[in-house]
Design an enzyme around this catalytic site. Structure first.
Site, PDB file in Angstrom:
ATOM      1  N   GLU A 293     -29.552 -33.649  -1.775  1.00  0.00           N
ATOM      2  CA  GLU A 293     -30.759 -33.443  -2.581  1.00  0.00           C
ATOM      3  C   GLU A 293     -30.941 -31.940  -2.725  1.00  0.00           C
ATOM      4  OE1 GLU A 293     -31.829 -35.975  -4.061  1.00  0.00           O
ATOM      5  OE2 GLU A 293     -30.720 -37.412  -2.835  1.00  0.00           O
ATOM      6  N   CYS A 327     -39.370 -28.107  -2.985  1.00  0.00           N
ATOM      7  CA  CYS A 327     -38.423 -28.401  -4.067  1.00  0.00           C
ATOM      8  C   CYS A 327     -39.151 -29.053  -5.230  1.00  0.00           C
ATOM      9  CB  CYS A 327     -37.331 -29.323  -3.549  1.00  0.00           C
ATOM     10  SG  CYS A 327     -38.023 -30.715  -2.655  1.00  0.00           S
TER      11      CYS A 327
HETATM   12  P1  NAD Z   1     -30.126 -22.991   1.056  1.00  0.00           P
HETATM   13  O1  NAD Z   1     -29.239 -23.602   0.045  1.00  0.00           O
HETATM   14  O2  NAD Z   1     -30.180 -21.520   1.176  1.00  0.00           O
HETATM   15  O3  NAD Z   1     -29.723 -23.530   2.518  1.00  0.00           O
HETATM   16  C1  NAD Z   1     -29.637 -24.920   2.790  1.00  0.00           C
HETATM   17  C2  NAD Z   1     -28.704 -25.108   3.976  1.00  0.00           C
HETATM   18  O4  NAD Z   1     -27.381 -24.777   3.569  1.00  0.00           O
HETATM   19  C3  NAD Z   1     -29.032 -24.211   5.163  1.00  0.00           C
HETATM   20  O5  NAD Z   1     -28.803 -24.892   6.356  1.00  0.00           O
HETATM   21  C4  NAD Z   1     -28.049 -23.071   4.980  1.00  0.00           C
HETATM   22  O6  NAD Z   1     -27.762 -22.380   6.177  1.00  0.00           O
HETATM   23  C5  NAD Z   1     -26.844 -23.798   4.461  1.00  0.00           C
HETATM   24  N1  NAD Z   1     -25.912 -22.939   3.725  1.00  0.00           N
HETATM   25  C6  NAD Z   1     -26.181 -21.815   3.022  1.00  0.00           C
HETATM   26  N2  NAD Z   1     -25.052 -21.317   2.480  1.00  0.00           N
HETATM   27  C7  NAD Z   1     -24.060 -22.147   2.826  1.00  0.00           C
HETATM   28  C8  NAD Z   1     -22.664 -22.187   2.576  1.00  0.00           C
HETATM   29  N3  NAD Z   1     -22.065 -21.251   1.828  1.00  0.00           N
HETATM   30  N4  NAD Z   1     -21.952 -23.202   3.090  1.00  0.00           N
HETATM   31  C9  NAD Z   1     -22.549 -24.158   3.824  1.00  0.00           C
HETATM   32  N5  NAD Z   1     -23.856 -24.177   4.107  1.00  0.00           N
HETATM   33  C10 NAD Z   1     -24.609 -23.193   3.614  1.00  0.00           C
HETATM   34  O7  NAD Z   1     -31.589 -23.615   0.817  1.00  0.00           O
HETATM   35  P2  NAD Z   1     -32.962 -23.242   1.524  1.00  0.00           P
HETATM   36  O8  NAD Z   1     -33.408 -21.907   1.052  1.00  0.00           O
HETATM   37  O9  NAD Z   1     -32.903 -23.499   2.987  1.00  0.00           O
HETATM   38  O10 NAD Z   1     -33.889 -24.375   0.897  1.00  0.00           O
HETATM   39  C11 NAD Z   1     -34.411 -24.293  -0.394  1.00  0.00           C
HETATM   40  C12 NAD Z   1     -33.570 -25.086  -1.376  1.00  0.00           C
HETATM   41  O11 NAD Z   1     -33.516 -26.450  -0.967  1.00  0.00           O
HETATM   42  C13 NAD Z   1     -34.205 -25.111  -2.767  1.00  0.00           C
HETATM   43  O12 NAD Z   1     -33.201 -25.028  -3.732  1.00  0.00           O
HETATM   44  C14 NAD Z   1     -34.899 -26.462  -2.802  1.00  0.00           C
HETATM   45  O13 NAD Z   1     -35.129 -26.957  -4.096  1.00  0.00           O
HETATM   46  C15 NAD Z   1     -33.943 -27.304  -2.028  1.00  0.00           C
HETATM   47  N6  NAD Z   1     -34.619 -28.479  -1.473  1.00  0.00           N
HETATM   48  C16 NAD Z   1     -34.419 -29.661  -2.105  1.00  0.00           C
HETATM   49  C17 NAD Z   1     -35.068 -30.804  -1.646  1.00  0.00           C
HETATM   50  C18 NAD Z   1     -34.873 -32.128  -2.326  1.00  0.00           C
HETATM   51  O14 NAD Z   1     -35.246 -33.151  -1.751  1.00  0.00           O
HETATM   52  N7  NAD Z   1     -34.310 -32.154  -3.523  1.00  0.00           N
HETATM   53  C19 NAD Z   1     -35.899 -30.715  -0.525  1.00  0.00           C
HETATM   54  C20 NAD Z   1     -36.049 -29.484   0.109  1.00  0.00           C
HETATM   55  C21 NAD Z   1     -35.397 -28.367  -0.382  1.00  0.00           C
END
Ligand code: NAD
Length: 542
Positions: A293, A327
């Site tokens: 998601e 989100c």
């Molecule tokens: P992010 O993408 O920066 O990080 C998410 C996770 O991925 C973290 O654990 C991070 O450490 C990891 N990550 C980052 N780079 C990575 C890589 N290169 N390889 C593997 N893992 C990696 O997101 P965030 O800032 O923590 O959260 C915000 C984002 O999440 C927004 O885009 C938001 O819309 C989305 N979100 C979506 C939902 C949904 O249900 N659709 C819910 C909550 C948040």
């Protein structure tokens, strides 16, 4: 082996506490906050039930008070990640065989621990390290996670109950087996409930998990591990590691035993994960399940027949609560010319009364944004408006990172409906408004549908039922969660299963049976009681 067909407790949504002045819950969460503020937590990795301290640490500070340290967490290196795979696979032998009601009891106990003795801790940790107000912490870290745990247990038993029919002389049975291997759970910073749900929903179905929380959510993740351990999740079933996300991911995704990914976070990271899984496809013993998601650019559309005050409140709450870092946050708004000024004035009036600051002052409506990178990114969009004739700031627009990463709730009015802040996910308290001519409603629906590559949430406000029907139909592919006369945030487990389409995710609906079904691989068992003894069928007779 189970010796009965057990009914699980019927889940009900956990009541949201008020935290009104003088209430017991307010006293207890604020005193826990003070304890956390005045102490130094030391957060280890959790591998095979052991606390692992690597000595390679990162300091944790509240986003609203970033010069003040509240502890540190230890970083994993490759060997720790490999250990977590090994230990998970070892734990799988007993965990996958444990009768389901024993697993259910562990997660029901975790829900009760969160509802009772850990409520102040999970909320205070979310307030201090993710900068949520007490209300935002309560609806997320306490209530939503408790609901995930209790409702998922019910969904699990519904899945096990779903059995095929059997003709005379035979018996068909389906076993909902856990996946063969381990699940990699990757969680975002913005919801403690999602952080808890992603590893537990897979584990509940008998899977073993390596969980990597966001670096910005490690504090409340540690409280969750305390809860899981006290609830009785056996060693090795959920292992928690943090560190370089690329190293951790590459190590996990190159294992032949990788069986599935349960991800929530930004779209780009998910696309990279999918690509890596594709590149490793010849390595795996089984086709991995991919559940993610991701981002959103969520809309509010107001029709001329809508109630202006209701639209304004939806923008104020939907756009600015938790600093716009949901989100589902309302971030692109379409207002009719005839009502636009009235609605904008009402939102400006709300903004004038919104206080910003640390969440232990409960009169604050907004805290800080999560970290300096996010702050600088949000500020860059505000700065760009000054150089653009197509856009103007009509409320807010100030930011300051001296003490905390504070950004004012900001309204941008644009002439170009495809201006960058109408299309790009900013993840901050920035709401962009486009005004359409009342007689261009029809074109505006197409415009709203084609403006963003996301399709997570959206809301339409109108009183005219023909209009509501038309918009519901026309925007069918534009949101996984579509709201009529309500803000696009605040989905409740068991009531509004959550997830988006297009580039917002695989839409496997957290908080529903649709999500849990991804974590099993059914085995059909057909047993015939009197097997045939002659290969010939009657049609062969002459
Ligand atoms: P992010 O993408 O920066 O990080 C998410 C996770 O991925 C973290 O654990 C991070 O450490 C990891 N990550 C980052 N780079 C990575 C890589 N290169 N390889 C593997 N893992 C990696 O997101 P965030 O800032 O923590 O959260 C915000 C984002 O999440 C927004 O885009 C938001 O819309 C989305 N979100 C979506 C939902 C949904 O249900 N659709 C819910 C909550 C948040």
């Amino acid at each position: 082996m189970s010796k009965g067909f057990f009914n699980v407790p019927i889940p009900k949504n956990e009541p949201v506490k008020s935290y009104a002045p003088g209430s017991e819950e307010r006293e207890s969460v604020l005193s826990q906050y003070k304890i956390y503020y005045n102490s130094q937590i030391d957060i280890p990795l959790y591998i095979n039930g052991e606390e692992v301290r690597t000595g390679n640490t990162v300091t944790i500070s509240p986003p609203h008070d970033h010069k003040h340290a509240i502890g540190k967490y230890h970083l994993a290196d490759k060997k720790h990640v490999e250990d977590s795979i090994r230990t998970a696979l070892h734990a799988r032998r007993n965990w996958a065989d444990l009768p389901w009601e024993q697993r259910a009891a562990i997660f029901l106990k975790a829900a009760d621990l969160l509802a009772g003795p850990y409520r102040a801790k999970i909320n205070a940790s979310t307030m201090i390290a993710q900068s949520k107000t007490v209300h935002q912490a309560e609806i997320d870290a306490a209530c939503e996670l408790i609901d995930f745990l209790r409702f998922n247990v019910k969904f699990m038993s519904d899945i096990y109950n779903d059995q095929p029919i059997s003709s005379d002389g035979l018996w068909n049975r389906v076993e909902h087996r856990p996946l063969e291997g381990f699940i990699y759970a990757i969680t975002p910073f913005n919801f403690t409930s999602i952080a808890g749900n992603l590893p537990t929903s897979a584990a509940m179905m008998g899977n073993v998990v390596v969980w990597k929380p966001s670096d910005s959510q490690v504090y409340s993740a540690k409280v969750l591990m305390d809860v899981f351990r006290e609830a009785g999740i056996p060693a090795g079933v959920i292992n928690m590691v943090y560190g370089d996300p690329v190293m951790i991911t590459d190590t996990l995704l190159s294992s032949p035993d990788f069986a599935g990914i349960h991800y929530t976070g930004s779209t780009h990271v998910f696309q990279e994960l999918w690509k890596k899984i594709g590149q490793n496809i010849y390595t795996y013993k089984t086709y991995p399940k991919i559940v993610g998601e991701t981002g959103g650019k969520d809309f509010v559309i107001s029709h001329p027949t809508a109630n202006s005050q209701q639209v304004a409140t939806a923008i104020s709450r939907g756009g600015f609560e938790f600093q716009g870092q949901k989100c589902s946050a309302a971030s692109r708004i379409y207002l009719p010319e005839s009502k636009a000024q009235e609605i904008i004035d009402l939102v400006k009036k709300d903004i004038d009364t919104m206080k910003i600051g640390a969440p232990d002052d409960t009169s604050n409506f907004l805290g800080a944004v999560i970290h300096e990178r996010a702050f600088d990114n949000i500020a860059s969009y505000i700065d760009a408006v000054a150089y653009d004739d197509n856009a103007e700031i009509v409320a807010g627009g100030k930011y300051d990172k001296t003490k905390g990463y504070f950004v004012e709730p900001t309204l941008i009015l644009v002439k170009d409906p495809k201006y960058t802040t109408m299309c790009t996910e900013i993840f901050g308290p920035i709401v962009t408004i486009y005004i359409y001519k009342d007689n261009e409603w029809d074109d505006m629906l197409d415009l709203a549908n084609n403006t963003s590559s996301y399709a997570l949430t959206g809301a339409i406000f109108a009183q005219d039922r023909y209009v509501i029907n038309e918009a519901t139909k026309r925007l069918q592919d534009n949101a996984g969660n579509f709201y009529i006369n309500d803000k696009p945030t605040g989905a409740v487990v068991g009531q509004q299963p959550f997830g988006g389409a297009r580039l917002s995710g695989t839409n496997d609906k957290a908080g529903s049976i649709l999500n849990l079904i991804r974590w099993v691989s059914p085995r059909l068992i057909k047993e015939t009681f009197a097997a045939p003894k002659d290969y010939r069928y009657p049609f062969l007779d002459t």
